[in-house]
Design an enzyme around this catalytic site. Structure first.
Site, PDB file in Angstrom:
ATOM      1  N   GLY A  16      33.283  13.868  11.226  1.00 33.51           N
ATOM      2  CA  GLY A  16      33.860  13.522   9.513  1.00 33.51           C
ATOM      3  C   GLY A  16      32.461  13.495   8.838  1.00 33.51           C
ATOM      4  O   GLY A  16      31.761  13.479   9.359  1.00 33.51           O
ATOM      5  N   ARG A  30      36.155  19.164  14.804  1.00 30.93           N
ATOM      6  CA  ARG A  30      35.806  18.151  15.882  1.00 30.93           C
ATOM      7  C   ARG A  30      36.386  19.254  17.246  1.00 30.93           C
ATOM      8  O   ARG A  30      36.415  19.991  17.411  1.00 30.93           O
ATOM      9  CB  ARG A  30      36.737  16.893  15.877  1.00 30.93           C
ATOM     10  CG  ARG A  30      36.563  16.571  14.952  1.00 30.93           C
ATOM     11  CD  ARG A  30      36.967  14.873  14.536  1.00 30.93           C
ATOM     12  NE  ARG A  30      37.253  14.340  13.294  1.00 30.93           N
ATOM     13  CZ  ARG A  30      36.558  13.255  13.429  1.00 30.93           C
ATOM     14  NH1 ARG A  30      34.665  12.429  13.606  1.00 30.93           N
ATOM     15  NH2 ARG A  30      36.711  12.374  11.887  1.00 30.93           N
ATOM     16  N   ASP A  62      27.734   9.408  14.885  1.00 30.72           N
ATOM     17  CA  ASP A  62      27.702   9.319  16.545  1.00 30.72           C
ATOM     18  C   ASP A  62      28.522  10.195  17.848  1.00 30.72           C
ATOM     19  O   ASP A  62      27.620  10.002  18.771  1.00 30.72           O
ATOM     20  CB  ASP A  62      27.754   7.652  17.133  1.00 30.72           C
ATOM     21  CG  ASP A  62      29.948   7.446  16.314  1.00 30.72           C
ATOM     22  OD1 ASP A  62      30.203   8.196  16.538  1.00 30.72           O
ATOM     23  OD2 ASP A  62      29.565   6.130  17.354  1.00 30.72           O
ATOM     24  N   THR A 116      27.583  10.321   7.594  1.00 34.48           N
ATOM     25  CA  THR A 116      28.996   9.740   7.943  1.00 34.48           C
ATOM     26  C   THR A 116      29.231   8.651   6.418  1.00 34.48           C
ATOM     27  O   THR A 116      28.146   7.463   6.408  1.00 34.48           O
ATOM     28  CB  THR A 116      29.002   8.959   9.416  1.00 34.48           C
ATOM     29  OG1 THR A 116      30.395   8.021   9.317  1.00 34.48           O
ATOM     30  CG2 THR A 116      27.645   8.349   9.668  1.00 34.48           C
ATOM     31  N   ASP A 170      30.518   5.737   7.706  1.00 36.49           N
ATOM     32  CA  ASP A 170      30.572   4.246   8.304  1.00 36.49           C
ATOM     33  C   ASP A 170      29.938   3.486   8.012  1.00 36.49           C
ATOM     34  O   ASP A 170      29.393   2.292   8.507  1.00 36.49           O
ATOM     35  CB  ASP A 170      31.655   4.913   9.725  1.00 36.49           C
ATOM     36  CG  ASP A 170      32.617   5.348   9.298  1.00 36.49           C
ATOM     37  OD1 ASP A 170      33.563   5.117   8.371  1.00 36.49           O
ATOM     38  OD2 ASP A 170      33.245   6.272  10.555  1.00 36.49           O
ATOM     39  N   ASP A 217      27.845   3.201  10.723  1.00 35.59           N
ATOM     40  CA  ASP A 217      27.321   2.539  11.808  1.00 35.59           C
ATOM     41  C   ASP A 217      26.608   2.939  12.531  1.00 35.59           C
ATOM     42  O   ASP A 217      26.727   2.725  13.522  1.00 35.59           O
ATOM     43  CB  ASP A 217      28.935   2.643  12.175  1.00 35.59           C
ATOM     44  CG  ASP A 217      29.332   4.216  12.627  1.00 35.59           C
ATOM     45  OD1 ASP A 217      28.645   4.773  11.837  1.00 35.59           O
ATOM     46  OD2 ASP A 217      30.137   4.430  13.333  1.00 35.59           O
ATOM     47  N   ARG A 236      35.641   2.871  10.618  1.00 34.16           N
ATOM     48  CA  ARG A 236      36.300   2.821  12.644  1.00 34.16           C
ATOM     49  C   ARG A 236      36.153   1.525  12.648  1.00 34.16           C
ATOM     50  O   ARG A 236      36.672   0.900  12.383  1.00 34.16           O
ATOM     51  CB  ARG A 236      35.677   4.447  12.933  1.00 34.16           C
ATOM     52  CG  ARG A 236      35.584   5.285  12.222  1.00 34.16           C
ATOM     53  CD  ARG A 236      35.018   6.215  13.143  1.00 34.16           C
ATOM     54  NE  ARG A 236      35.689   7.623  13.517  1.00 34.16           N
ATOM     55  CZ  ARG A 236      36.681   8.325  14.114  1.00 34.16           C
ATOM     56  NH1 ARG A 236      36.156   8.431  15.181  1.00 34.16           N
ATOM     57  NH2 ARG A 236      36.263   9.919  13.339  1.00 34.16           N
TER      58      ARG A 236
HETATM   59  P1  ATP Z   1      32.178  10.503  12.021  1.00 33.44           P
HETATM   60  O1  ATP Z   1      31.242   9.065  12.736  1.00 33.44           O
HETATM   61  O2  ATP Z   1      32.374  10.507  10.788  1.00 33.44           O
HETATM   62  O3  ATP Z   1      33.386  10.302  11.934  1.00 33.44           O
HETATM   63  P2  ATP Z   1      30.989  11.590  14.543  1.00 33.44           P
HETATM   64  O4  ATP Z   1      29.889  12.229  14.607  1.00 33.44           O
HETATM   65  O5  ATP Z   1      30.917  10.316  15.280  1.00 33.44           O
HETATM   66  O6  ATP Z   1      31.196  11.752  12.444  1.00 33.44           O
HETATM   67  P3  ATP Z   1      33.045  12.976  15.958  1.00 33.44           P
HETATM   68  O7  ATP Z   1      34.198  13.364  15.987  1.00 33.44           O
HETATM   69  O8  ATP Z   1      33.074  11.304  17.090  1.00 33.44           O
HETATM   70  O9  ATP Z   1      32.764  12.687  14.705  1.00 33.44           O
HETATM   71  O10 ATP Z   1      32.117  13.924  16.959  1.00 33.44           O
HETATM   72  C1  ATP Z   1      31.982  14.918  16.652  1.00 33.44           C
HETATM   73  C2  ATP Z   1      32.120  16.142  18.025  1.00 33.44           C
HETATM   74  O11 ATP Z   1      30.938  16.159  18.634  1.00 33.44           O
HETATM   75  C3  ATP Z   1      33.077  16.648  18.469  1.00 33.44           C
HETATM   76  O12 ATP Z   1      33.911  17.093  18.053  1.00 33.44           O
HETATM   77  C4  ATP Z   1      32.420  17.045  19.840  1.00 33.44           C
HETATM   78  O13 ATP Z   1      32.598  18.059  19.525  1.00 33.44           O
HETATM   79  C5  ATP Z   1      31.106  16.454  19.788  1.00 33.44           C
HETATM   80  N1  ATP Z   1      31.256  15.086  20.387  1.00 33.44           N
HETATM   81  C6  ATP Z   1      31.650  13.836  20.373  1.00 33.44           C
HETATM   82  N2  ATP Z   1      31.327  13.413  21.679  1.00 33.44           N
HETATM   83  C7  ATP Z   1      30.563  14.545  22.883  1.00 33.44           C
HETATM   84  C8  ATP Z   1      30.819  14.134  24.181  1.00 33.44           C
HETATM   85  N3  ATP Z   1      30.126  12.918  25.109  1.00 33.44           N
HETATM   86  N4  ATP Z   1      30.316  15.383  24.700  1.00 33.44           N
HETATM   87  C9  ATP Z   1      30.307  15.825  24.177  1.00 33.44           C
HETATM   88  N5  ATP Z   1      29.853  16.427  22.607  1.00 33.44           N
HETATM   89  C10 ATP Z   1      30.682  15.286  21.997  1.00 33.44           C
END
Ligand code: ATP
Length: 324
Positions: free
Chosen positions: A11, A72, A103, A126, A128, A130, A172
């Protein structure tokens, strides 16, 4: 280390541009070549990688969103996707990475680094808040201020019509945005995933609202276990059984992710960006650069994503005291 790359992922959050700008300028200042990877892991897999210059990041510090775009990527969760990403980085001679995200982004970065060994340092991007390892995340302050502005406006109309408003905010599974909005917005209640809400208590105090209180604001974190704001409003309405009370729901949604970043987020984004590049040069990897007690701190990805960041008890106590 001669060449590094930076990307934004997950995000988007206000202040990511300030962070990208600091990464690019710190890298150049330290004599490194720096590349931008567009659309996060998606662009890494597709090879959407371009060299960046000091002027590439001119006039962006005040802008929300991210000039590098975010995405994503399902493909990065597969070994084949990550192999393709690695080959593209090698083809461009990339020796270190700055990953700006939350995360999920750090989970991906940790797996990728353990598989292929390219040093990666993260920046907490982020809204959040978190992530363990930083007092605040980049974008949190702006998101809270955006939500507060909306809550102030809702309060005007709530007071004019003697209404009870349930306002859902983002975050979240964390209640940081909700708690700050509750305190800052003068809410009667805040519902967060971290604590169990006693709906009977909410109902009781709404029945006994002071005569001078013409309206009520209840802030609901999107991850609350009782359900979303609409579900919670219906539960409360059902139990209050008072035709004269007028209930409304507002879900603030994605406005909380946009807008010009606050000074706090610009400074935090810039500090983390600088620290990430300095960390890479100093040999750090598999960790996030954050700010705690005004100091730059590097925390292993495993802790950032694995350790819980608790809500402050003082904030929760304050919320209860101020709502009488
Ligand atoms: P926000 O907290 O703002 O949503 P975020 O970084 O947590 O941000 P996510 O969509 O959860 O957002 O993760 C971003 C990208 O990280 C995912 O689209 C994916 O490509 C990669 N990712 C997440 N989990 C994994 C995993 N277990 N293995 C490999 N890549 C991952």
């Amino acid at each position: 280390m001669k060449k590094i790359a930076v990307f934004t992922s997950g995000g988007d959050s206000p202040g990511m541009n300030a962070c990208v700008r600091a990464v690019v300028r710190t890298a150049i200042y330290k004599g490194l070549d720096v590349y931008g990877i567009y659309r996060g892991y998606e662009g890494m897999i597709e090879g959407d990688i371009k060299k960046m210059y000091s002027h590439s990041v001119s006039n962006i510090i005040q802008r929300g969103g991210t000039i590098l775009k975010s995405a994503r990527s399902m493909e990065f969760k597969t070994p084949e996707g990550r192999k393709q990403a690695y080959e593209n980085l090698v083809a461009n001679g990339i020796e270190g990475i700055v990953a700006i995200g939350g995360d999920g982004t750090f989970t991906g970065a940790k797996i990728f680094q353990e598989e292929y060994g390219i040093p990666t340092v993260g920046c907490p991007g982020t809204i959040d808040n978190d992530l363990y390892g930083t007092d605040y995340t980049i974008g949190f302050d702006t998101a809270v201020n955006t939500a507060l502005e909306a809550i102030d406006k809702i309060r005007d109309t709530a007071a004019a019509h003697d209404r009870i408003f349930f306002i859902e905010v983002m975050g979240r599974d964390a209640g940081f945005i909700a708690v700050d909005c509750g305190i800052g917005g003068g809410a009667e209640f805040v519902m967060v995933p971290e604590t169990k809400t006693d709906l009977n208590k909410v109902v009781k105090s709404m029945k006994n609202l002071r005569k001078s209180k013409t309206s009520s604001i209840v802030v609901v974190a999107e991850g609350d276990e009782e359900g979303n704001a609409e579900v919670i409003m219906n539960k409360v309405k059902e139990r209050i059984k008072d035709e004269n009370k007028d209930f409304k729901v507002t879900t603030l949604g994605h406005i909380q992710r946009g807008g010009s970043p606050t000074a706090r987020d610009r400074v935090l984004g810039s500090l983390c960006g600088m620290a990430a590049v300095e960390g890479l040069i100093a040999g750090k990897m598999n960790c996030m650069a954050g700010v705690m007690n005004q100091q730059i701190v590097y925390t292993p990805f495993a802790d950032c994503i694995g350790k819980e960041k608790p809500l402050s008890n003082e904030h929760l106590k304050l919320m209860e005291i101020l709502s009488i």
